[in-house]
Design an enzyme around this catalytic site. Structure first.
Site, PDB file in Angstrom:
ATOM      1  N   ARG A 176      57.191  39.730  47.498  1.00  0.00           N
ATOM      2  CA  ARG A 176      56.574  39.221  45.610  1.00  0.00           C
ATOM      3  C   ARG A 176      55.880  38.879  46.010  1.00  0.00           C
ATOM      4  O   ARG A 176      54.909  37.896  47.509  1.00  0.00           O
ATOM      5  CB  ARG A 176      57.765  38.614  45.414  1.00  0.00           C
ATOM      6  CG  ARG A 176      59.449  38.240  45.772  1.00  0.00           C
ATOM      7  CD  ARG A 176      60.287  37.604  44.925  1.00  0.00           C
ATOM      8  NE  ARG A 176      61.540  38.218  44.864  1.00  0.00           N
ATOM      9  CZ  ARG A 176      62.551  38.445  43.732  1.00  0.00           C
ATOM     10  NH1 ARG A 176      62.013  38.218  42.447  1.00  0.00           N
ATOM     11  NH2 ARG A 176      63.510  39.219  44.043  1.00  0.00           N
TER      12      ARG A 176
ATOM     13  N   THR B 118      63.316  34.941  50.608  1.00  0.00           N
ATOM     14  CA  THR B 118      63.407  36.251  49.657  1.00  0.00           C
ATOM     15  C   THR B 118      64.156  34.967  48.469  1.00  0.00           C
ATOM     16  O   THR B 118      64.796  34.097  48.683  1.00  0.00           O
ATOM     17  CB  THR B 118      63.982  37.178  50.762  1.00  0.00           C
ATOM     18  OG1 THR B 118      64.750  38.303  49.332  1.00  0.00           O
ATOM     19  CG2 THR B 118      65.926  36.613  50.432  1.00  0.00           C
ATOM     20  N   ALA B 119      63.972  36.180  47.190  1.00  0.00           N
ATOM     21  CA  ALA B 119      65.014  35.350  45.760  1.00  0.00           C
ATOM     22  C   ALA B 119      66.129  36.834  45.938  1.00  0.00           C
ATOM     23  O   ALA B 119      66.476  36.779  44.975  1.00  0.00           O
ATOM     24  CB  ALA B 119      64.347  35.183  45.038  1.00  0.00           C
ATOM     25  N   SER B 120      65.991  37.223  46.826  1.00  0.00           N
ATOM     26  CA  SER B 120      67.192  39.190  46.763  1.00  0.00           C
ATOM     27  C   SER B 120      66.704  39.481  45.612  1.00  0.00           C
ATOM     28  O   SER B 120      65.453  39.754  45.072  1.00  0.00           O
ATOM     29  CB  SER B 120      68.320  38.760  47.037  1.00  0.00           C
ATOM     30  OG  SER B 120      69.474  39.526  46.696  1.00  0.00           O
ATOM     31  N   HIS B 121      67.727  39.909  44.964  1.00  0.00           N
ATOM     32  CA  HIS B 121      67.241  40.422  43.998  1.00  0.00           C
ATOM     33  C   HIS B 121      67.244  39.598  42.076  1.00  0.00           C
ATOM     34  O   HIS B 121      66.939  39.868  41.368  1.00  0.00           O
ATOM     35  CB  HIS B 121      68.888  41.249  43.461  1.00  0.00           C
ATOM     36  CG  HIS B 121      69.915  40.321  43.447  1.00  0.00           C
ATOM     37  ND1 HIS B 121      70.682  39.315  44.327  1.00  0.00           N
ATOM     38  CD2 HIS B 121      71.241  40.028  41.777  1.00  0.00           C
ATOM     39  CE1 HIS B 121      72.042  38.335  44.018  1.00  0.00           C
ATOM     40  NE2 HIS B 121      72.025  38.766  42.355  1.00  0.00           N
TER      41      HIS B 121
END
Length: 499
Positions: free
Chosen positions: A72, A120-123
Site C-alpha cells: 500500500r 498489513t490491513a489485509s483485505h
C-alpha cells in the site's frame, strides 16, 4: 518518558506532528486495525512499536522480531515508524521488506526469530492499516495479549531500553518461494488462473504456482496499490466474478484468488462456479482424511455443517471441532488439538505438519488444491464439488455496526435466540435443534438450516452467514428472520452485500 497517546488529534496541526494519535478501537481481538491519519498517526505507530517491544520483554521472550509490510502507498512508512518504536524498546529488528503475512511467519522459522510484526490491513479498503503480531511461532496474538498491549500503549507505559538493532534481510521473497517449490512437480496438466487484485500476492503467487509445475494464467497480478479493479478479497463477490469470467474465457481447470496479504485463497471451479472456502475445506478434508487415518480438523462457526454430516468424512473416521472465528483462534485451536488442518470460511487454512508449519498461507492452500486435483486426475474441480452433499449457503455478509456497539447488539441476538430455544418456540416453523454461543450465536433448526450472527473482529460491523441442507427457500427464510431482527436494532446499518 513516553508520551501518553491521545484519540482526539486532528491532521494538519502542530500536535498531530508531535504527539501520538492512537484510537482505542483499533485494538481488535487478535490483531490491530486503524484508519491511517484518522485513527492513528506515525507517532502513534512508534508508540505501538514501543508498546509491542515492551510486551515482548514482559512475556520473557527474546526481543528479536521479524517485520514486513504489504503493498500500500503508506505501508513502508508505517513499518519504519513501527521499527523505530521496537528498537527504542531494545528489540533486534529483522526487516524483510515487502512481504505477504505468511512470508513474515515463514521468516520466523527461516531466521530463527521468535517474534513477528506484519504491517498489513489485509483485505480492508485503502486507508486502513494494521499489524498482525506474534511472539510464539506459529501462533499470533489472541485477546489476552491484545488486551495487555492496549493497556501498555494507551497508558504510555512503553519502556525504552538500550540494545535496539536493525538488520535488513534482502532475500526473504526468494527463500520463501524456494521453500514452497522444493517439492515434486504436479503430474497432471493443470491450467490455473491466479487472481491477486493488484495486491502483494502478485509478487509471489504466479512464481510459486509455476514452480510446482502448473500453467499460470495471471489476473490482476501487477502491483498497484490503488486497487483499480476491485479490493483484493476472495470473499468479495466482485473479485470472485472477475475470477469466474477469466476461468470461462480461458478454459482453465481452476481459479485461485488471493487477498491483500496472501494468507487466504478463494476458489472458482472449471465451470465458473464460486466455491465458498468452507466447502473447499470439506473437499480438502475428504482428500486428506483418506490419506491420514482418524484426521482431526478444526473449523469456525461460520462454516458449513457438512464437516459433521458428510458421509465420506464419517467413513474416513475424521473428527471436526467447531470453534471461534478468527485466524488467531483457529490457529491456536488447531495447534492445541494437533489437528491436521484448521479451516475458516473466510479462507484462512492452517496446515500443520507434515503439510505446513501451522500458520495460514494462501499459497500453501493453493498448492493443496492443486495436489487434490493431481490425486484425482479423472475428476474436474466441478465434479469434486458436485460430489459433496447439496447445501444452499450465503457468502459472508456484513452490516455496518459501530465498534463500540457491535458486541452489545450481538449479545441481544444471543439472548433472543437462546430465549426462543429455552421456551420451545419455533423458527421457520420448526423446532430449534441447538444454539451455539461460543462466538456470537449460531442457531440451527431441525432440518439442519442454520444462521449465524457475530461481531466482526477487524472492522466496525457484524457478520451474518446462513446455510440450509434442505432448500434454498429455507436458507433465504433464515436470512430474512435474522435480517428482520437486526434491522430492528438502531445501531445496525447497511450491508456490504446481501443474498
Amino acid at each position: 518518558m513516553p508520551l501518553k497517546p491521545r484519540a482526539d488529534l486532528k491532521p494538519n496541526t502542530l500536535e498531530f506532528e508531535n504527539l501520538p494519535l492512537v484510537s482505542p478501537n483499533g485494538f481488535r481481538e487478535y490483531d490491530a486495525r486503524w484508519l491511517f491519519e484518522k485513527e492513528i498517526n506515525l507517532v502513534g505507530v512508534q508508540a505501538l512499536g514501543l508498546g509491542l517491544g515492551t510486551l515482548i520483554q514482559e512475556m520473557g521472550v527474546a526481543p528479536r522480531i521479524t517485520v514486513g509490510h504489504d503493498f500500500r502507498s503508506y505501508s513502508a512508512s508505517i513499518k519504519q515508524a513501527l521499527i523505530i518504536g521496537l528498537m527504542n524498546a531494545g528489540c533486534e529488528v529483522h526487516d524483510i521488506g515487502l512481504a505477504l503475512s505468511p512470508v513474515a511467519y515463514f521468516s520466523q522459522f527461516a531466521l530463527d526469530v521468535p517474534c513477528v510484526a506484519m504491517v498489513t490491513a489485509s483485505h480492508n479498503e485503502n486507508g486502513w492499516t494494521g499489524v498482525k503480531m506474534g511472539a510464539q511461532r506459529p501462533l499470533t496474538f489472541g485477546p489476552d495479549e491484545m488486551t495487555r498491549l492496549k493497556e501498555i500503549v494507551l497508558s504510555g507505559g512503553g519502556k525504552e531500553r538500550d540494545g535496539g538493532r536493525y538488520i535488513r534481510v534482502e532475500d526473504m521473497r526468494e527463500r520463501y518461494i524456494a521453500d514452497l517449490t522444493d517439492r515434486p512437480k504436479i503430474k497432471r496438466k493443470l491450467r490455473v488462473v491466479a487472481a491477486c487484485g493488484n495486491g502483494t500476492a502478485g509478487a509471489f503467487a504466479p512464481k510459486v504456482l509455476e514452480g510446482i509445475g502448473v500453467e499460470v494464467i495471471p489476473l490482476d497480478c501487477e502491483l498497484d496499490y490503488t486497487f483499480p479493479r476491485y479490493n483484493p478479497n476472495p470473499e468479495d463477490m466482485e473479485m470472485l466474478h472477475a475470477l469466474r469470467d477469466k476461468v470461462l474465457e480461458t478454459g482453465a481447470d481452476v481459479g485461485l484468488g488471493f487477498d491483500g496479504d496472501g494468507d487466504r485463497c478463494g476458489v472458482v471451479d472449471d465451470t465458473g462456479e464460486e466455491i465458498f472456502a468452507d466447502k473447499v475445506g470439506v473437499m480438502l478434508a475428504r482428500d486428506l482424511s483418506s490419506r491420514h487415518a482418524n484426521a482431526q480438523f478444526v473449523v469456525d462457526v461460520k462454516s458449513t455443517g457438512l464437516f459433521l454430516t458428510d458421509p465420506v468424512l464419517i467413513a474416513n473416521g475424521a473428527k471436526t471441532d467447531y470453534w471461534k472465528t478468527g485466524h488467531s483462534y483457529i490457529k491456536r485451536r488447531a495447534h492445541e488439538l494437533n489437528a491436521l488442518v484448521g479451516f475458516e470460511k473466510s479462507g484462512h487454512y492452517f496446515f500443520n505438519p507434515p503439510i505446513g508449519r501451522g500458520y495460514d498461507d494462501g499459497l500453501v492452500s493453493a498448492i493443496a488444491i492443486c495436489d487434490m486435483l493431481d490425486r484425482n486426475p479423472a475428476k474436474k474441480m466441478s465434479e469434486l464439488r458436485e460430489d459433496l452433499p447439496k447445501t444452499w449457503g450465503s457468502p459472508t455478509m456484513s452490516p455496518y455496526c459501530p465498534d463500540e456497539k457491535k458486541y452489545e447488539v450481538v449479545e441481544r441476538m444471543v439472548k433472543l435466540f437462546s430465549g426462543m430455544a429455552d421456551k420451545g418456540e419455533k423458527l421457520l416453523g420448526q423446532k430449534i435443534r441447538d444454539v451455539v454461543t461460543v462466538n456470537g450465536v449460531r442457531v440451527t433448526t431441525e432440518d439442519g438450516t442454520w444462521g449465524l450472527v457475530r461481531a466482526s473482529s477487524n472492522k466496525p460491523g457484524l457478520v451474518v452467514v446462513v446455510e440450509s441442507p434442505a432448500s434454498e427457500a429455507n436458507m433465504r427464510a433464515m436470512f430474512a428472520e435474522i435480517d428482520g431482527h437486526l434491522s430492528a436494532q438502531p445501531e445496525v446499518g447497511e450491508y456490504d452485500q446481501k443474498i
